[in-house]
Design an enzyme around this catalytic site. Structure first.
Site, PDB file in Angstrom:
ATOM      1  N   TYR A  52      59.591 114.113  60.527  1.00 25.11           N
ATOM      2  CA  TYR A  52      60.535 113.557  59.555  1.00 25.11           C
ATOM      3  C   TYR A  52      59.841 113.128  58.258  1.00 25.11           C
ATOM      4  CZ  TYR A  52      64.194 114.148  62.887  1.00 25.11           C
ATOM      5  OH  TYR A  52      65.088 114.735  63.733  1.00 25.11           O
ATOM      6  N   ARG A  55      59.683 116.152  56.084  1.00 27.84           N
ATOM      7  CA  ARG A  55      60.995 116.514  55.530  1.00 27.84           C
ATOM      8  C   ARG A  55      61.452 115.495  54.483  1.00 27.84           C
ATOM      9  NH1 ARG A  55      64.621 117.397  60.512  1.00 27.84           N
ATOM     10  NH2 ARG A  55      66.156 118.039  58.981  1.00 27.84           N
ATOM     11  N   GLN A  89      76.642 117.660  58.466  1.00 28.60           N
ATOM     12  CA  GLN A  89      75.657 117.483  59.542  1.00 28.60           C
ATOM     13  C   GLN A  89      74.268 117.302  58.941  1.00 28.60           C
ATOM     14  OE1 GLN A  89      76.490 120.541  62.886  1.00 28.60           O
ATOM     15  NE2 GLN A  89      77.561 121.330  61.103  1.00 28.60           N
ATOM     16  N   ASN A  90      74.185 117.483  57.626  1.00 31.24           N
ATOM     17  CA  ASN A  90      72.875 117.443  56.978  1.00 31.24           C
ATOM     18  C   ASN A  90      72.420 116.008  56.760  1.00 31.24           C
ATOM     19  OD1 ASN A  90      73.202 120.159  56.925  1.00 31.24           O
ATOM     20  ND2 ASN A  90      73.759 120.272  54.758  1.00 31.24           N
ATOM     21  N   ASP A  92      70.047 115.452  54.469  1.00 30.09           N
ATOM     22  CA  ASP A  92      69.549 115.393  53.084  1.00 30.09           C
ATOM     23  C   ASP A  92      70.588 114.693  52.198  1.00 30.09           C
ATOM     24  OD1 ASP A  92      71.393 117.282  51.666  1.00 30.09           O
ATOM     25  OD2 ASP A  92      70.510 118.787  52.979  1.00 30.09           O
ATOM     26  N   HIS A 107      75.282 113.133  61.196  1.00 16.53           N
ATOM     27  CA  HIS A 107      73.978 113.101  61.874  1.00 16.53           C
ATOM     28  C   HIS A 107      73.004 112.163  61.162  1.00 16.53           C
ATOM     29  CE1 HIS A 107      74.892 117.249  63.890  1.00 16.53           C
ATOM     30  NE2 HIS A 107      75.522 116.241  64.471  1.00 16.53           N
ATOM     31  N   GLY A 175      78.173 127.094  56.151  1.00 16.49           N
ATOM     32  CA  GLY A 175      76.742 127.126  56.473  1.00 16.49           C
ATOM     33  C   GLY A 175      76.340 126.370  57.719  1.00 16.49           C
ATOM     34  N   SER A 177      75.827 126.904  62.025  1.00 17.46           N
ATOM     35  CA  SER A 177      75.719 127.943  63.057  1.00 17.46           C
ATOM     36  C   SER A 177      76.694 127.727  64.210  1.00 17.46           C
ATOM     37  CB  SER A 177      74.290 127.984  63.607  1.00 17.46           C
ATOM     38  OG  SER A 177      73.946 126.711  64.120  1.00 17.46           O
ATOM     39  N   ASN A 200      79.846 131.654  55.660  1.00 24.10           N
ATOM     40  CA  ASN A 200      78.524 131.739  56.304  1.00 24.10           C
ATOM     41  C   ASN A 200      77.936 133.111  56.018  1.00 24.10           C
ATOM     42  OD1 ASN A 200      76.360 131.878  58.358  1.00 24.10           O
ATOM     43  ND2 ASN A 200      77.351 130.066  59.210  1.00 24.10           N
TER      44      ASN A 200
HETATM   45  C1  BJW Z   1      74.057 130.149  55.135  1.00 17.04           C
HETATM   46  C2  BJW Z   1      73.139 130.235  54.109  1.00 17.04           C
HETATM   47  C3  BJW Z   1      73.665 130.342  52.836  1.00 17.04           C
HETATM   48  C4  BJW Z   1      72.016 130.067  55.889  1.00 17.04           C
HETATM   49  N1  BJW Z   1      74.982 130.359  52.666  1.00 17.04           N
HETATM   50  N2  BJW Z   1      75.366 130.189  54.942  1.00 17.04           N
HETATM   51  C5  BJW Z   1      79.272 120.597  74.512  1.00 17.04           C
HETATM   52  C6  BJW Z   1      78.736 121.781  74.955  1.00 17.04           C
HETATM   53  C7  BJW Z   1      77.357 121.936  75.046  1.00 17.04           C
HETATM   54  C8  BJW Z   1      76.498 120.918  74.672  1.00 17.04           C
HETATM   55  C9  BJW Z   1      77.019 119.736  74.225  1.00 17.04           C
HETATM   56  C10 BJW Z   1      78.388 119.599  74.162  1.00 17.04           C
HETATM   57  N3  BJW Z   1      78.633 118.355  73.660  1.00 17.04           N
HETATM   58  C11 BJW Z   1      77.467 117.726  73.428  1.00 17.04           C
HETATM   59  C12 BJW Z   1      76.451 118.549  73.759  1.00 17.04           C
HETATM   60  C13 BJW Z   1      75.004 118.197  73.654  1.00 17.04           C
HETATM   61  C14 BJW Z   1      74.412 118.370  72.283  1.00 17.04           C
HETATM   62  C15 BJW Z   1      74.558 119.829  71.850  1.00 17.04           C
HETATM   63  O1  BJW Z   1      75.407 120.204  71.065  1.00 17.04           O
HETATM   64  N4  BJW Z   1      73.681 120.681  72.340  1.00 17.04           N
HETATM   65  C16 BJW Z   1      73.707 122.107  71.954  1.00 17.04           C
HETATM   66  C17 BJW Z   1      72.344 122.514  71.431  1.00 17.04           C
HETATM   67  C18 BJW Z   1      74.153 122.897  73.117  1.00 17.04           C
HETATM   68  N5  BJW Z   1      75.019 117.496  71.288  1.00 17.04           N
HETATM   69  C19 BJW Z   1      74.618 116.233  71.136  1.00 17.04           C
HETATM   70  O2  BJW Z   1      73.763 115.747  71.863  1.00 17.04           O
HETATM   71  C20 BJW Z   1      75.294 115.391  70.074  1.00 17.04           C
HETATM   72  N6  BJW Z   1      75.758 114.157  70.637  1.00 17.04           N
HETATM   73  C21 BJW Z   1      76.818 114.127  71.446  1.00 17.04           C
HETATM   74  O3  BJW Z   1      77.433 115.126  71.730  1.00 17.04           O
HETATM   75  O4  BJW Z   1      77.166 112.843  71.859  1.00 17.04           O
HETATM   76  C22 BJW Z   1      78.230 112.733  72.839  1.00 17.04           C
HETATM   77  C23 BJW Z   1      79.626 112.934  72.301  1.00 17.04           C
HETATM   78  C24 BJW Z   1      80.628 113.262  73.163  1.00 17.04           C
HETATM   79  C25 BJW Z   1      81.940 113.458  72.710  1.00 17.04           C
HETATM   80  C26 BJW Z   1      82.234 113.308  71.372  1.00 17.04           C
HETATM   81  C27 BJW Z   1      81.237 112.957  70.522  1.00 17.04           C
HETATM   82  C28 BJW Z   1      79.947 112.786  70.989  1.00 17.04           C
HETATM   83  C29 BJW Z   1      74.304 115.014  68.971  1.00 17.04           C
HETATM   84  C30 BJW Z   1      73.843 116.193  68.176  1.00 17.04           C
HETATM   85  C31 BJW Z   1      72.780 115.768  67.172  1.00 17.04           C
HETATM   86  C32 BJW Z   1      72.195 116.957  66.429  1.00 17.04           C
HETATM   87  N7  BJW Z   1      71.089 116.548  65.671  1.00 17.04           N
HETATM   88  C33 BJW Z   1      70.426 117.494  64.784  1.00 17.04           C
HETATM   89  C34 BJW Z   1      69.179 116.828  64.205  1.00 17.04           C
HETATM   90  C35 BJW Z   1      69.564 115.771  63.178  1.00 17.04           C
HETATM   91  C36 BJW Z   1      68.385 115.220  62.520  1.00 17.04           C
HETATM   92  C37 BJW Z   1      67.600 116.291  61.810  1.00 17.04           C
HETATM   93  O5  BJW Z   1      68.111 116.933  60.865  1.00 17.04           O
HETATM   94  O6  BJW Z   1      66.458 116.517  62.188  1.00 17.04           O
HETATM   95  O7  BJW Z   1      71.307 117.885  63.732  1.00 17.04           O
HETATM   96  S1  BJW Z   1      70.013 119.050  65.554  1.00 17.04           S
HETATM   97  C38 BJW Z   1      70.306 120.046  64.147  1.00 17.04           C
HETATM   98  O8  BJW Z   1      71.392 120.967  64.404  1.00 17.04           O
HETATM   99  C39 BJW Z   1      70.804 119.079  63.059  1.00 17.04           C
HETATM  100  C40 BJW Z   1      71.916 119.871  62.451  1.00 17.04           C
HETATM  101  O9  BJW Z   1      72.782 118.991  61.779  1.00 17.04           O
HETATM  102  C41 BJW Z   1      72.527 120.556  63.631  1.00 17.04           C
HETATM  103  C42 BJW Z   1      73.368 121.755  63.284  1.00 17.04           C
HETATM  104  O10 BJW Z   1      72.629 122.736  62.659  1.00 17.04           O
HETATM  105  P1  BJW Z   1      73.291 123.560  61.467  1.00 17.04           P
HETATM  106  O11 BJW Z   1      73.531 122.672  60.326  1.00 17.04           O
HETATM  107  O12 BJW Z   1      74.434 124.335  61.954  1.00 17.04           O
HETATM  108  O13 BJW Z   1      72.065 124.501  61.022  1.00 17.04           O
HETATM  109  P2  BJW Z   1      71.567 125.917  61.601  1.00 17.04           P
HETATM  110  O14 BJW Z   1      70.190 126.143  61.121  1.00 17.04           O
HETATM  111  O15 BJW Z   1      71.776 125.977  63.065  1.00 17.04           O
HETATM  112  O16 BJW Z   1      72.554 126.988  60.963  1.00 17.04           O
HETATM  113  C43 BJW Z   1      72.552 127.282  59.583  1.00 17.04           C
HETATM  114  C44 BJW Z   1      73.688 128.249  59.312  1.00 17.04           C
HETATM  115  O17 BJW Z   1      73.773 128.459  57.915  1.00 17.04           O
HETATM  116  C45 BJW Z   1      73.506 129.631  59.962  1.00 17.04           C
HETATM  117  O18 BJW Z   1      74.709 129.996  60.604  1.00 17.04           O
HETATM  118  C46 BJW Z   1      73.214 130.560  58.781  1.00 17.04           C
HETATM  119  O19 BJW Z   1      73.759 131.879  58.960  1.00 17.04           O
HETATM  120  C47 BJW Z   1      73.902 129.848  57.664  1.00 17.04           C
HETATM  121  N8  BJW Z   1      73.309 130.046  56.351  1.00 17.04           N
HETATM  122  N9  BJW Z   1      71.851 130.195  54.696  1.00 17.04           N
HETATM  123  C48 BJW Z   1      75.796 130.309  53.772  1.00 17.04           C
HETATM  124  N10 BJW Z   1      72.834 130.447  51.777  1.00 17.04           N
END
Ligand code: BJW
Length: 231
Positions: A52, A55, A89-90, A92, A107, A175, A177, A200
């Site tokens: 972190y 970043r 979710q960002n 930043d 997040h 943007g 996934s 996306n």
């Molecule tokens: C472009 C582009 C351009 C590129 N133009 N597009 C149900 C099913 C299965 C699992 C679970 C479930 N429920 C909960 C879970 C567990 C878990 C989870 O989801 N696990 C999965 C991996 C399976 N979730 C959790 O633990 C969450 N908590 C939770 O659920 O609590 C209980 C609850 C219950 C009921 C209701 C509510 C809550 C917490 C999740 C925390 C995620 N944390 C992170 C880190 C944050 C800190 C940090 O930044 O370091 O968050 S992980 C990381 O992934 C970060 C992001 O916000 C998150 C999502 O990623 P994002 O933003 O989608 O990025 P990418 O890289 O994956 O995708 C980028 C996209 O952009 C791509 O598609 C590209 O194509 C596109 N792109 N350039 C347009 N120029």
């Protein structure tokens, strides 16, 4: 019109911030899933702090600025101020820098630190380590962590998010996934008559849940889509 926008790392990619699951989505050989957990922080806090710190330093570089997609959302909000929620979710600050106001960073935010004992959140732009003293209680050492939401932790503002998404007329996902929950499941909680638009570069596991999918770069497609909407 009630507008709900969900953004992910893809909207900041063109501002120079790498996505999580892209080609360069690894950090020193670690997957984000292995660093962004409470267990990782307990086991190796220095490693997690280093992840972190790097970043945070990047976010503070002068060349890291909002792009046309961030600015277009901020402009759009001015004309839809009462009915507009931007959930990001960002971690930043780019939506804020661009001038968006009704932003919910589900997040957390990296330019904040949180005390693991009291839960108090403070603005934070320096590195953190296990030796960092709490500025308000200097005898307390090593209790500060980045104010971000790790896997297994509860995202911020979940109730407000669910209420807004269940009443949305337009759901716009940019943007992201669509693999991390609960954000990934929000599109499925929108009302049946809601217009659901995904912008996306690529297809996602949730693309079929949208009424319109736009493949392209956020900096081009977001301003284009929003001006089409206002026309
Ligand atoms: C472009 C582009 C351009 C590129 N133009 N597009 C149900 C099913 C299965 C699992 C679970 C479930 N429920 C909960 C879970 C567990 C878990 C989870 O989801 N696990 C999965 C991996 C399976 N979730 C959790 O633990 C969450 N908590 C939770 O659920 O609590 C209980 C609850 C219950 C009921 C209701 C509510 C809550 C917490 C999740 C925390 C995620 N944390 C992170 C880190 C944050 C800190 C940090 O930044 O370091 O968050 S992980 C990381 O992934 C970060 C992001 O916000 C998150 C999502 O990623 P994002 O933003 O989608 O990025 P990418 O890289 O994956 O995708 C980028 C996209 O952009 C791509 O598609 C590209 O194509 C596109 N792109 N350039 C347009 N120029």
């Amino acid at each position: 019109m009630k507008v709900f926008v969900l953004t992910g790392a893809g909207i900041s990619a063109e501002s120079g911030i790498p996505t999580f699951r892209g080609i360069n989505g690894l950090w020193k050989g670690h997957r984000v899933e292995d660093v962004a957990t409470p267990a990782a922080f307990t086991k190796n806090p220095e490693l997690v702090h280093e992840f972190y710190n790097e970043r945070r330093r990047q976010f503070l570089q002068k060349n890291i600025q909002p792009n046309a997609a961030h600015f277009a959302l901020a402009e759009f909000e001015k004309t839809h101020a009462d009915d507009f929620l931007l959930v990001t979710q960002n971690i930043d600050p780019l939506h804020f820098t661009a001038g968006s106001r009704n932003v919910l960073p589900m997040h957390g935010q990296l330019l904040e630190a949180r005390c693991t004992v009291t839960g108090k959140v403070v603005p934070w732009t320096n590195d953190l380590s296990v030796r960092t003293a709490d500025p308000e209680n200097p005898h307390r050492i090593g209790n500060l962590r980045p104010n971000v939401v790790w896997f297994g932790e509860m995202p911020l503002g979940v109730q407000r998010i669910q209420e807004a998404v269940q009443n949305a007329d337009l759901f716009l996902a940019i943007g992201t996934s669509a693999v991390v929950y609960p954000a990934a499941g929000l599109v499925e909680q929108t009302p049946a008559n809601c217009k659901r638009v995904e912008i996306n570069l690529e297809e996602t596991p949730k693309s079929d849940a949208f009424t319109e999918t736009i493949r392209g770069r956020a900096s081009i497609e977001v301003p284009k889509f929003l001006s089409r909407l206002q026309a």
